[in-house]
Design a protein around this motif. Structure first.
Motif, PDB file in Angstrom:
ATOM      1  N   PRO A  96       0.820  -1.211   0.000  1.00 15.04           N
ATOM      2  CA  PRO A  96       0.000   0.000   0.000  1.00 15.04           C
ATOM      3  C   PRO A  96       0.858   1.266   0.000  1.00 15.04           C
ATOM      4  N   ARG A  97       0.387   2.297  -0.708  1.00 22.74           N
ATOM      5  CA  ARG A  97       1.081   3.589  -0.713  1.00 22.74           C
ATOM      6  C   ARG A  97       0.632   4.371   0.521  1.00 22.74           C
ATOM      7  N   VAL A  98       1.601   4.907   1.276  1.00 26.59           N
ATOM      8  CA  VAL A  98       1.304   5.625   2.524  1.00 26.59           C
ATOM      9  C   VAL A  98       1.626   7.107   2.333  1.00 26.59           C
ATOM     10  N   TYR A  99       0.737   7.965   2.821  1.00 27.92           N
ATOM     11  CA  TYR A  99       0.933   9.417   2.714  1.00 27.92           C
ATOM     12  C   TYR A  99       1.098  10.022   4.102  1.00 27.92           C
ATOM     13  N   ARG A 100       1.878  11.068   4.179  1.00 31.11           N
ATOM     14  CA  ARG A 100       2.066  11.800   5.432  1.00 31.11           C
ATOM     15  C   ARG A 100       1.595  13.237   5.240  1.00 31.11           C
ATOM     16  N   SER A 101       0.843  13.753   6.190  1.00 35.73           N
ATOM     17  CA  SER A 101       0.284  15.098   6.069  1.00 35.73           C
ATOM     18  C   SER A 101       1.342  16.161   6.334  1.00 35.73           C
ATOM     19  N   LYS A 102       1.300  17.243   5.505  1.00 35.84           N
ATOM     20  CA  LYS A 102       2.176  18.392   5.722  1.00 35.84           C
ATOM     21  C   LYS A 102       1.416  19.537   6.382  1.00 35.84           C
ATOM     22  N   ALA A 103       0.094  19.357   6.547  1.00 33.29           N
ATOM     23  CA  ALA A 103      -0.733  20.422   7.141  1.00 33.29           C
ATOM     24  C   ALA A 103      -0.364  20.617   8.602  1.00 33.29           C
ATOM     25  N   LYS A 104      -0.339  21.908   9.026  1.00 32.18           N
ATOM     26  CA  LYS A 104       0.002  22.208  10.415  1.00 32.18           C
ATOM     27  C   LYS A 104      -1.105  21.718  11.342  1.00 32.18           C
ATOM     28  N   GLY A 105      -0.704  21.001  12.395  1.00 33.88           N
ATOM     29  CA  GLY A 105      -1.686  20.560  13.388  1.00 33.88           C
ATOM     30  C   GLY A 105      -2.563  19.415  12.928  1.00 33.88           C
ATOM     31  N   ALA A 106      -2.142  18.691  11.881  1.00 33.22           N
ATOM     32  CA  ALA A 106      -2.977  17.599  11.371  1.00 33.22           C
ATOM     33  C   ALA A 106      -3.139  16.506  12.422  1.00 33.22           C
ATOM     34  N   GLN A 107      -4.358  15.954  12.471  1.00 37.58           N
ATOM     35  CA  GLN A 107      -4.670  14.905  13.453  1.00 37.58           C
ATOM     36  C   GLN A 107      -4.580  13.551  12.753  1.00 37.58           C
ATOM     37  N   GLU A 108      -3.390  12.956  12.814  1.00 37.95           N
ATOM     38  CA  GLU A 108      -3.102  11.755  12.039  1.00 37.95           C
ATOM     39  C   GLU A 108      -3.834  10.507  12.531  1.00 37.95           C
ATOM     40  N   ALA A 109      -4.430  10.575  13.723  1.00 39.35           N
ATOM     41  CA  ALA A 109      -5.114   9.399  14.258  1.00 39.35           C
ATOM     42  C   ALA A 109      -6.362   9.072  13.441  1.00 39.35           C
ATOM     43  N   HIS A 110      -6.934  10.050  12.768  1.00 40.86           N
ATOM     44  CA  HIS A 110      -8.140   9.834  11.976  1.00 40.86           C
ATOM     45  C   HIS A 110      -7.783   9.250  10.616  1.00 40.86           C
ATOM     46  N   GLU A 111      -8.795   9.003   9.797  1.00 39.86           N
ATOM     47  CA  GLU A 111      -8.559   8.557   8.428  1.00 39.86           C
ATOM     48  C   GLU A 111      -8.867   9.678   7.461  1.00 39.86           C
ATOM     49  N   ALA A 112      -8.354   9.536   6.237  1.00 38.00           N
ATOM     50  CA  ALA A 112      -8.721  10.453   5.161  1.00 38.00           C
ATOM     51  C   ALA A 112     -10.178  10.174   4.766  1.00 38.00           C
ATOM     52  N   ILE A 113     -10.723  11.003   3.897  1.00 37.21           N
ATOM     53  CA  ILE A 113     -12.097  10.780   3.415  1.00 37.21           C
ATOM     54  C   ILE A 113     -12.042   9.723   2.317  1.00 37.21           C
ATOM     55  N   ARG A 114     -12.796   8.660   2.508  1.00 38.83           N
ATOM     56  CA  ARG A 114     -12.808   7.563   1.532  1.00 38.83           C
ATOM     57  C   ARG A 114     -14.177   6.875   1.549  1.00 38.83           C
ATOM     58  N   PRO A 115     -14.493   6.078   0.515  1.00 35.57           N
ATOM     59  CA  PRO A 115     -15.720   5.292   0.568  1.00 35.57           C
ATOM     60  C   PRO A 115     -15.626   4.242   1.678  1.00 35.57           C
ATOM     61  N   VAL A 116     -16.730   3.965   2.352  1.00 39.10           N
ATOM     62  CA  VAL A 116     -16.686   2.925   3.397  1.00 39.10           C
ATOM     63  C   VAL A 116     -16.581   1.543   2.761  1.00 39.10           C
ATOM     64  N   ASN A 117     -17.049   1.421   1.520  1.00 38.20           N
ATOM     65  CA  ASN A 117     -16.994   0.141   0.822  1.00 38.20           C
ATOM     66  C   ASN A 117     -16.469   0.397  -0.588  1.00 38.20           C
ATOM     67  N   MET A 118     -15.187   0.101  -0.803  1.00 37.74           N
ATOM     68  CA  MET A 118     -14.576   0.369  -2.101  1.00 37.74           C
ATOM     69  C   MET A 118     -15.251  -0.422  -3.224  1.00 37.74           C
ATOM     70  N   ALA A 119     -15.858  -1.549  -2.879  1.00 43.66           N
ATOM     71  CA  ALA A 119     -16.509  -2.383  -3.900  1.00 43.66           C
ATOM     72  C   ALA A 119     -17.802  -1.751  -4.420  1.00 43.66           C
ATOM     73  N   LEU A 120     -18.301  -0.728  -3.688  1.00 44.03           N
ATOM     74  CA  LEU A 120     -19.528  -0.045  -4.109  1.00 44.03           C
ATOM     75  C   LEU A 120     -19.147   1.048  -5.108  1.00 44.03           C
ATOM     76  N   LYS A 121     -19.268   0.704  -6.391  1.00 41.71           N
ATOM     77  CA  LYS A 121     -18.852   1.627  -7.453  1.00 41.71           C
ATOM     78  C   LYS A 121     -19.887   2.746  -7.635  1.00 41.71           C
ATOM     79  N   PRO A 122     -19.440   3.892  -8.155  1.00 41.49           N
ATOM     80  CA  PRO A 122     -20.392   4.978  -8.411  1.00 41.49           C
ATOM     81  C   PRO A 122     -21.581   4.539  -9.266  1.00 41.49           C
ATOM     82  N   SER A 123     -21.320   3.681 -10.254  1.00 44.27           N
ATOM     83  CA  SER A 123     -22.412   3.216 -11.125  1.00 44.27           C
ATOM     84  C   SER A 123     -23.462   2.417 -10.349  1.00 44.27           C
ATOM     85  N   ASP A 124     -23.038   1.796  -9.219  1.00 41.38           N
ATOM     86  CA  ASP A 124     -23.978   1.007  -8.410  1.00 41.38           C
ATOM     87  C   ASP A 124     -24.987   1.882  -7.676  1.00 41.38           C
TER      88      ASP A 124
END
Length: 788
Positions: free
Chosen positions: A329-357
């Motif tokens: 997996p590709r891992v990203y690190r935040s450069k934003a000041k005061g970022a709260q790394e314990a949380h997750e980025a915004i993503r779909p809860v179910n990647m298998a659920l495609k927009p067309s679905d």
């Protein structure tokens, strides 16, 4: 009820209730239930800044309804959002509901799915006082700034103005950019372009004597042209480079707002409203899916869970093939000041659920935003794109002193670009993902010139901020946090300190500029970017338990209050009157000035000291009080102008008033939505009058002219209009059957009417008198009993 789960919104309550059994009831607090009082400072500086919270008036029924579900044995799950604001909402619920003795469990989750909710229920924690204190510090410090500074603005600038800690900094950023644009002096430069034929190829002058130099003027351009005409164009080098391009990071609040603006044209506020709906599952009934569609949308983290990256890999392999997936997996690190790394980025809860679905089951805007998030998340876990970049270097000139270049690009392997490419804030930028193939030519080839263009250009001023680029600026400076960007940008527009131009850019209003001038002159630290960022860092330290919130207030409030008191005496209101002398009126000899008043900028002839009352007219939107000329100002005074006459011989006048441009025939007014009052012609004026009269006739159900009352049909059904006031008609009453007496009765009972206000006041007075009489009787009886 054995278990009561309290969330923030009804939509979230509805979704979560599907996951829990009959032993659980899920209800909404509708956000914050307590706040500082509106009419007071709300905290005590002499008592360690002790806040005085009250249950908000509009939340009293919410509290009452929640209390009905609570007994001494009820276990209460406080399930507000997983951020400082959510933590404070949970904390405020405890004293508001008086549940200190009940079993209380704080639960958090970053997605609304059955698994996430059940895991949260099984792993409760205590309310985090450090997070609560960080929110309290923000709220109380912001209250101090707003409550103390706003009255000073009323006295020294204009009544009704207000200041806010983060909002004022945002306004300053916009004003500073506007000043840069005004002060910008364009510099001339020339581009020299050569188009070749057989094969077709376009090129541009890149170097002179081996160095990148600007061609400053036409004379230099002509000299280059002369030299070029004495030589030939020859391809002397082909430079080829392969490069890898990696995808942009997964979405944070800030980057989602920026990208939704670029690609979907959504405002920052619209993006957050739609994202909230996706998070809460406030969408249609999607087959085989229950709950939210995305993770929590207020985050500055770039983390993706192992579950998410594994699911993304599976989708990538199925959709595009194994060569598009990553080994790790590709891992990203935040450069934003005061970022709260314990949380997750915004993503779909179910990647298998495609927009067309989901397309057929959700609103178009929800589908577009979900698609954006799904594609971006998928791209973050896809292989890099491989790009072949080719540069043809072409010599020219009498002594081969000029180097022209043609650049091409070929995509060897699209990688993540198959799914997604990031947008750009620069409208002139060509999409990097587009291919540009150069014709095959060998080194040493002499090229046939078709035409040589000498193109004059001027450097451009920096662009005004868009909502998206302002969010980017605030984030880069460490000002505000994910939850504050949207409300900050909405507030500065609502207060009319900033306006949105036709091309969706943010420009300061005259009011915004004068308020900014006042703050920069007298409270420079309040609008200082470094100071504001430092305060945000203090809030972060409070949240981490490193410092007490009262410490931050003590450090700020004493000096701030002292400055307020000093400025009460020392600031001269005359310095902030916003008056610009334009010239002299040739007819009267009186001065003409541009000013800002209660309803915006206007031009005035004369002064208040003259015997005659000054004349004034509003400055239209297409003119600016800082640049309006004497001729433009005099032209504005051609209003009101007589456009023509009706068949009855009544003048039709065009004018501009408090509510915008209009036509007037005797006592009737017709709003001009699209036409210019300065240029509208007689035939068009008759059309406007006819259209509005016909529309009004269709809307009119009944009329009582003697009382100036109309019964009309509007967008939301029938209503009564008297003067400028509108009154609701009860559902039980048929509008067509209304008599004058019934109409007057409805008006009298409406809280807006003076009659109703007088009756309410009379009832209160009568009630007070009755209470006084009863009290007097009781005292009299008591005295009699004592004597006996």
């Amino acid at each position: 009820m054995k278990n009561l789960v309290i969330v923030e919104s009804p939509a979230k309550a509805k979704t979560i209730s599907k996951f829990l059994g009959k032993d659980y009831k899920v209800m909404a607090s509708m956000g914050h239930v307590r706040d500082l009082p509106k009419s007071k400072l709300g905290f005590d500086p002499e008592n360690n800044f002790e806040p005085k919270y009250l249950i908000s008036t509009d939340k009293k029924k919410v509290i009452s309804d929640l209390k009905k579900e609570i007994t001494k044995d009820t276990t209460i799950y406080l399930a507000a959002d997983e951020d400082r604001e959510g933590e404070a909402i949970a904390w405020h619920l405890i004293p508001a509901l008086k549940i200190e003795k009940n079993p209380i469990k704080r639960i958090v989750f970053h997605e609304i799915t059955k698994g996430a909710i059940l895991e949260a229920i099984n792993n409760p924690r205590e309310v985090d006082q450090h997070l609560v204190d960080a929110q309290q510090a923000r709220r109380i410090l912001d209250r101090a700034v707003g409550y103390e500074l706003s009255p000073l603005l009323w006295k020294k600038v204009r009544y009704g103005l207000s200041a806010g800690r983060v909002q004022s900094v945002a306004v300053k950023i916009i004003v500073d950019r506007e000043n840069e644009i005004r002060e910008f002096v364009p510099e001339e430069f020339w581009k020299i372009k050569a188009d070749f034929i057989n094969p077709e190829l376009k090129s541009e002058l890149a170097k002179i004597d081996g160095k990148a130099k600007k061609v400053k003027n036409e004379q230099e351009a002509k000299e280059i042209e002369t030299s070029i005409n004495q030589g030939k164009f020859e391809l002397f080098d082909i430079e080829e480079k392969e490069s890898n391009r990696n995808p942009a990071a997964p979405f944070t609040t800030s980057t989602l707002q920026q990208e939704a603006s670029r690609k979907l044209g959504l405002s920052v506020r619209q993006t957050m409203v739609i994202a909230q709906q996706l998070y809460e599952g406030n969408v249609g009934n999607i087959p085989n899916h229950t709950g939210g569609l995305i993770t929590y949308m207020r985050t500055d983290s770039l983390n993706l869970s192992k579950v998410a990256t594994s699911a993304a890999k599976e989708v990538i392999e199925n959709e595009y093939g194994k060569e598009y997936a990553l080994a790790k997996p590709r891992v990203y690190r935040s450069k934003a000041k005061g970022a709260q790394e314990a949380h997750e980025a915004i993503r779909p809860v179910n990647m298998a659920l495609k927009p067309s679905d989901i397309k057929s089951y959700v609103e178009p805007a929800q589908f577009k935003l979900y698609s954006l998030i799904w594609k971006r998340t998928l791209a973050t876990q896809m292989a890099p794109a491989k790009i072949a970049n080719t540069t043809y270097k072409i010599s020219a000139g009498k002594d081969k002193e000029y180097e022209f270049q043609s650049k091409g690009q070929r995509i060897i392997f699209p990688g993540f670009m198959k799914a997604y490419t990031e947008g750009s804030d620069n409208p002139e930028a060509v999409l990097d993902s587009s291919e540009k193939i150069l014709p095959t030519i060998k080194v040493g080839t002499v090229l046939d010139l078709e035409k040589l263009d000498l193109e004059q250009n001027f450097t451009k001023p920096p662009a005004r901020y868009t909502e998206a680029s302002l969010v980017k600026k605030l984030e880069s400076e460490g000002i505000g946090r994910p939850s504050t960007y949207a409300p900050t940008i909405s507030t500065i527009q609502q207060r009319e300190y900033v306006t949105k131009t036709e091309d969706k850019k943010l420009a300061p209003t005259p009011t915004g500029e004068i308020v900014n001038s006042f703050l920069v002159d007298h409270f420079p630290h309040i609008v200082d970017l470094g100071f504001t960022a430092k305060v945000e860092e203090d809030f972060d330290e409070i949240a981490e338990g490193k410092i007490a919130w009262q410490q931050v207030m003590q450090h700020f409030y004493g000096d701030f209050k002292k400055t307020i008191n000093e400025k009460e005496e020392s600031v001269n209101k005359e310095d902030y009157l916003q008056i610009r002398e334009i010239g002299t009126d040739p007819k009267s000899g009186k001065p003409i000035s541009a000013r800002v008043g209660r309803f915006g900028p206007f031009v005035q002839i004369g002064t208040k000291d003259d015997e005659e009352k000054p004349q004034f007219v509003a400055i239209p939107d297409h003119l600016n009080m800082d640049t309006i000329t004497l001729d433009e100002a005099l032209f504005l005074f051609t209003l009101p102008r007589v456009v023509g006459q009706t068949q009855e011989g009544e003048d039709i006048k065009a004018n501009i008033g408090r509510f915008g441009p209009y036509l007037q025939v005797k006592t009737k007014f017709y709003s001009l939505k699209q036409d210019d009052p300065y240029t509208i012609e007689f035939p068009r004026a008759l059309e406007v009058i006819k259209e509005i009269d016909e529309a009004k006739a269709k809307a009119l159900i009944k009329e009582f002219p003697e009382e100036k009352i109309q019964v009309l049909i509007g967008q939301y059904g029938p209503y009564i209009k008297q003067g400028r006031k509108n009154f609701k008609i009860p559902k039980s009453v048929e509008a067509e059957d209304l008599t004058l007496e019934q109409t007057l009765e409805i008006i009298a009972k409406d809280p807006k009417s003076k009659t109703a206000a007088k009756k309410t006041a009379a009832k209160k007075t009568a009630a007070k008198k009755t209470t006084t009489k009863r009290t007097t009787r009781k005292k009299s009886t008591a005295k009699t009993t004592t004597k006996k």
